[in-house]
Design a protein around this motif. Structure first.
Motif, PDB file in Angstrom:
ATOM      1  N   ASP A 185       0.718  -1.171   0.038  1.00 58.93           N
ATOM      2  CA  ASP A 185      -0.156   0.267  -0.135  1.00 58.93           C
ATOM      3  C   ASP A 185       0.867   1.178  -0.016  1.00 58.93           C
ATOM      4  O   ASP A 185       0.522   2.209  -1.183  1.00 58.93           O
ATOM      5  CB  ASP A 185      -1.207   0.591   1.166  1.00 58.93           C
ATOM      6  CG  ASP A 185      -1.733  -1.362   0.977  1.00 58.93           C
ATOM      7  OD1 ASP A 185      -1.963  -1.554  -0.353  1.00 58.93           O
ATOM      8  OD2 ASP A 185      -2.275  -1.484   2.351  1.00 58.93           O
ATOM      9  N   GLN A 186       2.149   1.025   0.682  1.00 68.05           N
ATOM     10  CA  GLN A 186       3.020   2.439   0.701  1.00 68.05           C
ATOM     11  C   GLN A 186       3.737   2.060  -0.806  1.00 68.05           C
ATOM     12  O   GLN A 186       3.692   3.769  -1.082  1.00 68.05           O
ATOM     13  CB  GLN A 186       3.987   2.672   1.878  1.00 68.05           C
ATOM     14  CG  GLN A 186       3.858   2.572   3.678  1.00 68.05           C
ATOM     15  CD  GLN A 186       4.536   2.418   4.171  1.00 68.05           C
ATOM     16  OE1 GLN A 186       5.684   1.036   3.439  1.00 68.05           O
ATOM     17  NE2 GLN A 186       4.916   2.898   5.470  1.00 68.05           N
ATOM     18  N   LEU A 187       4.423   1.214  -0.895  1.00 68.41           N
ATOM     19  CA  LEU A 187       4.941   1.274  -2.685  1.00 68.41           C
ATOM     20  C   LEU A 187       3.604   2.384  -3.374  1.00 68.41           C
ATOM     21  O   LEU A 187       4.197   3.103  -4.301  1.00 68.41           O
ATOM     22  CB  LEU A 187       5.411   0.691  -3.246  1.00 68.41           C
ATOM     23  CG  LEU A 187       6.268  -0.110  -1.950  1.00 68.41           C
ATOM     24  CD1 LEU A 187       7.242  -1.850  -2.399  1.00 68.41           C
ATOM     25  CD2 LEU A 187       7.934   0.932  -2.491  1.00 68.41           C
ATOM     26  N   GLU A 188       2.495   1.619  -3.446  1.00 68.16           N
ATOM     27  CA  GLU A 188       1.493   2.131  -4.726  1.00 68.16           C
ATOM     28  C   GLU A 188       0.449   3.695  -4.646  1.00 68.16           C
ATOM     29  O   GLU A 188       0.140   4.449  -5.189  1.00 68.16           O
ATOM     30  CB  GLU A 188       0.075   1.158  -3.869  1.00 68.16           C
ATOM     31  CG  GLU A 188      -0.946   1.293  -5.264  1.00 68.16           C
ATOM     32  CD  GLU A 188      -0.341   1.775  -6.928  1.00 68.16           C
ATOM     33  OE1 GLU A 188      -0.939   2.078  -7.661  1.00 68.16           O
ATOM     34  OE2 GLU A 188       0.397   0.920  -6.999  1.00 68.16           O
ATOM     35  N   ARG A 189       0.707   4.273  -2.883  1.00 65.20           N
ATOM     36  CA  ARG A 189       1.094   5.544  -2.730  1.00 65.20           C
ATOM     37  C   ARG A 189       1.553   6.719  -3.482  1.00 65.20           C
ATOM     38  O   ARG A 189       1.709   7.258  -3.595  1.00 65.20           O
ATOM     39  CB  ARG A 189       0.461   6.059  -1.226  1.00 65.20           C
ATOM     40  CG  ARG A 189      -0.836   5.171  -0.742  1.00 65.20           C
ATOM     41  CD  ARG A 189      -0.844   6.310   0.644  1.00 65.20           C
ATOM     42  NE  ARG A 189       0.187   5.381   1.874  1.00 65.20           N
ATOM     43  CZ  ARG A 189      -0.156   4.102   2.213  1.00 65.20           C
ATOM     44  NH1 ARG A 189      -1.212   3.418   2.109  1.00 65.20           N
ATOM     45  NH2 ARG A 189       0.719   4.068   3.312  1.00 65.20           N
ATOM     46  N   LEU A 190       2.769   5.692  -3.120  1.00 65.81           N
ATOM     47  CA  LEU A 190       4.187   6.563  -3.588  1.00 65.81           C
ATOM     48  C   LEU A 190       4.094   6.009  -5.077  1.00 65.81           C
ATOM     49  O   LEU A 190       4.030   7.545  -5.727  1.00 65.81           O
ATOM     50  CB  LEU A 190       5.484   6.254  -3.349  1.00 65.81           C
ATOM     51  CG  LEU A 190       5.889   6.145  -1.548  1.00 65.81           C
ATOM     52  CD1 LEU A 190       6.839   5.406  -1.401  1.00 65.81           C
ATOM     53  CD2 LEU A 190       6.297   7.568  -1.642  1.00 65.81           C
ATOM     54  N   ARG A 191       3.361   5.812  -6.144  1.00 67.60           N
ATOM     55  CA  ARG A 191       3.771   5.306  -7.090  1.00 67.60           C
ATOM     56  C   ARG A 191       2.471   6.328  -8.470  1.00 67.60           C
ATOM     57  O   ARG A 191       3.019   6.985  -8.202  1.00 67.60           O
ATOM     58  CB  ARG A 191       3.247   4.050  -7.558  1.00 67.60           C
ATOM     59  CG  ARG A 191       4.118   3.545  -9.128  1.00 67.60           C
ATOM     60  CD  ARG A 191       2.639   2.259  -9.846  1.00 67.60           C
ATOM     61  NE  ARG A 191       1.727   2.771  -9.287  1.00 67.60           N
ATOM     62  CZ  ARG A 191       0.356   3.207 -10.363  1.00 67.60           C
ATOM     63  NH1 ARG A 191       1.854   3.229 -11.561  1.00 67.60           N
ATOM     64  NH2 ARG A 191      -0.411   3.459 -10.038  1.00 67.60           N
ATOM     65  N   LYS A 192       1.668   6.214  -7.142  1.00 65.80           N
ATOM     66  CA  LYS A 192       0.524   7.407  -7.423  1.00 65.80           C
ATOM     67  C   LYS A 192       1.018   8.649  -7.346  1.00 65.80           C
ATOM     68  O   LYS A 192       0.636   9.663  -8.667  1.00 65.80           O
ATOM     69  CB  LYS A 192      -0.489   7.162  -6.821  1.00 65.80           C
ATOM     70  CG  LYS A 192      -1.833   7.822  -7.566  1.00 65.80           C
ATOM     71  CD  LYS A 192      -2.746   7.431  -6.012  1.00 65.80           C
ATOM     72  CE  LYS A 192      -4.391   8.750  -7.586  1.00 65.80           C
ATOM     73  NZ  LYS A 192      -4.251   9.814  -7.598  1.00 65.80           N
ATOM     74  N   ARG A 193       1.657   9.141  -6.211  1.00 66.99           N
ATOM     75  CA  ARG A 193       2.045  10.506  -5.644  1.00 66.99           C
ATOM     76  C   ARG A 193       3.113  10.945  -7.421  1.00 66.99           C
ATOM     77  O   ARG A 193       3.180  12.058  -8.337  1.00 66.99           O
ATOM     78  CB  ARG A 193       2.912  11.068  -5.300  1.00 66.99           C
ATOM     79  CG  ARG A 193       2.452  10.929  -3.670  1.00 66.99           C
ATOM     80  CD  ARG A 193       3.478  11.079  -2.633  1.00 66.99           C
ATOM     81  NE  ARG A 193       4.293  12.596  -2.803  1.00 66.99           N
ATOM     82  CZ  ARG A 193       3.608  13.310  -2.207  1.00 66.99           C
ATOM     83  NH1 ARG A 193       2.479  13.156  -1.107  1.00 66.99           N
ATOM     84  NH2 ARG A 193       4.156  14.343  -2.752  1.00 66.99           N
ATOM     85  N   GLN A 194       4.069  10.015  -8.137  1.00 67.30           N
ATOM     86  CA  GLN A 194       4.906  10.250  -8.713  1.00 67.30           C
ATOM     87  C   GLN A 194       4.130  10.632 -10.280  1.00 67.30           C
ATOM     88  O   GLN A 194       4.621  11.342 -11.330  1.00 67.30           O
ATOM     89  CB  GLN A 194       6.016   8.957  -9.354  1.00 67.30           C
ATOM     90  CG  GLN A 194       7.289   9.541 -10.016  1.00 67.30           C
ATOM     91  CD  GLN A 194       7.894   8.044 -10.425  1.00 67.30           C
ATOM     92  OE1 GLN A 194       7.545   6.960 -10.991  1.00 67.30           O
ATOM     93  NE2 GLN A 194       9.109   8.794 -10.887  1.00 67.30           N
TER      94      GLN A 194
END
Length: 255
Positions: A185-194
């Motif tokens: 979930d953390q990684l997906e949130r970071l990816r979405k920010r990019q």
């Protein structure tokens, strides 16, 4: 990215390096991200790549040997072709005291790491000379932030500056196990920010396209890729993985 999609179709290419400083040195040598062609000698690929500068610059006879002895694009443009040369960069590792600042008429480390719009506002074009601009913008770099976003809302990851893959370098003195890696979930949130940051950059590109002179050649690419959990990695830098080299690339005459 609908604005850039109207300029040219983006293609998948590969950076020559996995982090900012060496990748920019490569770019400024004139070696743009490559296609990783099989069954081709590197020397032949370089030769063909440099010949593209005939079209990019509108100057016949440009080839690899023309870049010697400096092997540096700003030097070739400024001293051989009479260009005015300018750079605005966002990353401190590209500051004006580094070797990358060679043969630029102006070179500025921007006060904000994530404001392409501010760069566009400062761009100037010499009516009597052709102009080269290098714009290094950081919206799509960790923490994947756009201008005006409250810094308190940025992700805060101890030890992560784009070159490490764990939440902390050190192990707590009382712990037997290293700090756990990001969860999905953390990684997906970071990816979405990019992704959101890239979409924002696209809107700014419309402003840039409105101000560039007639017969401008535009190249848009990245200095490296980014990992979001693939094979246990996050970010870029000391990472040996295809994704850290994958970059978008597009180029075209835009006016």
């Amino acid at each position: 990215m609908p604005i850039l999609s109207r300029v040219a179709e983006a293609e998948l290419r590969y950076s020559y390096a996995s982090w900012t400083a060496p990748s920019h040195y490569n770019l400024l040598m004139g070696l743009l991200p490559h296609r990783s062609p099989p069954r081709v000698y590197a020397s032949e690929y370089y030769k063909q790549d440099f010949r593209r500068y005939e079209e990019r610059l509108g100057v016949p006879g440009v080839e690899f040997s023309g870049f010697l002895p400096s092997m540096f694009l700003p030097t070739f443009l400024r001293r051989r072709l009479g260009y005015s040369t300018h750079a605005m960069v966002s990353m401190p590792v590209l500051n004006r005291h580094t070797p990358i600042n060679t043969d630029f008429d102006t070179y500025e480390l921007m006060p904000s790491h994530n404001d392409l719009g501010a760069m566009v506002d400062l761009m100037r074009f010499d009516g009597d000379r052709p102009t080269f601009h290098l714009l290094n913008t950081g919206e799509t770099h960790y923490p994947y932030a756009i201008p005006g976003e409250d810094p308190s809302e940025w992700p805060r990851i101890s030890g992560v500056h784009g070159v490490v893959k764990r939440l902390q370098d050190a192990v707590d003195a009382d712990a037997d196990e290293p700090t756990a890696f990001f969860d999905a979930d953390q990684l997906e949130r970071l990816r979405k920010r990019q992704v959101d940051a890239a979409a924002y950059v696209d809107t700014v590109m419309e402003r840039l396209l409105d101000i560039v002179p007639v017969n401008t050649w535009l190249i848009v690419t990245s200095d490296h890729g980014e990992l979001f959990g693939e094979a246990g990695y996050f970010g870029h830098g000391p990472v040996c993985h295809d994704k850290v080299l994958e970059v978008p690339f597009l180029e075209a005459r835009v006016r």
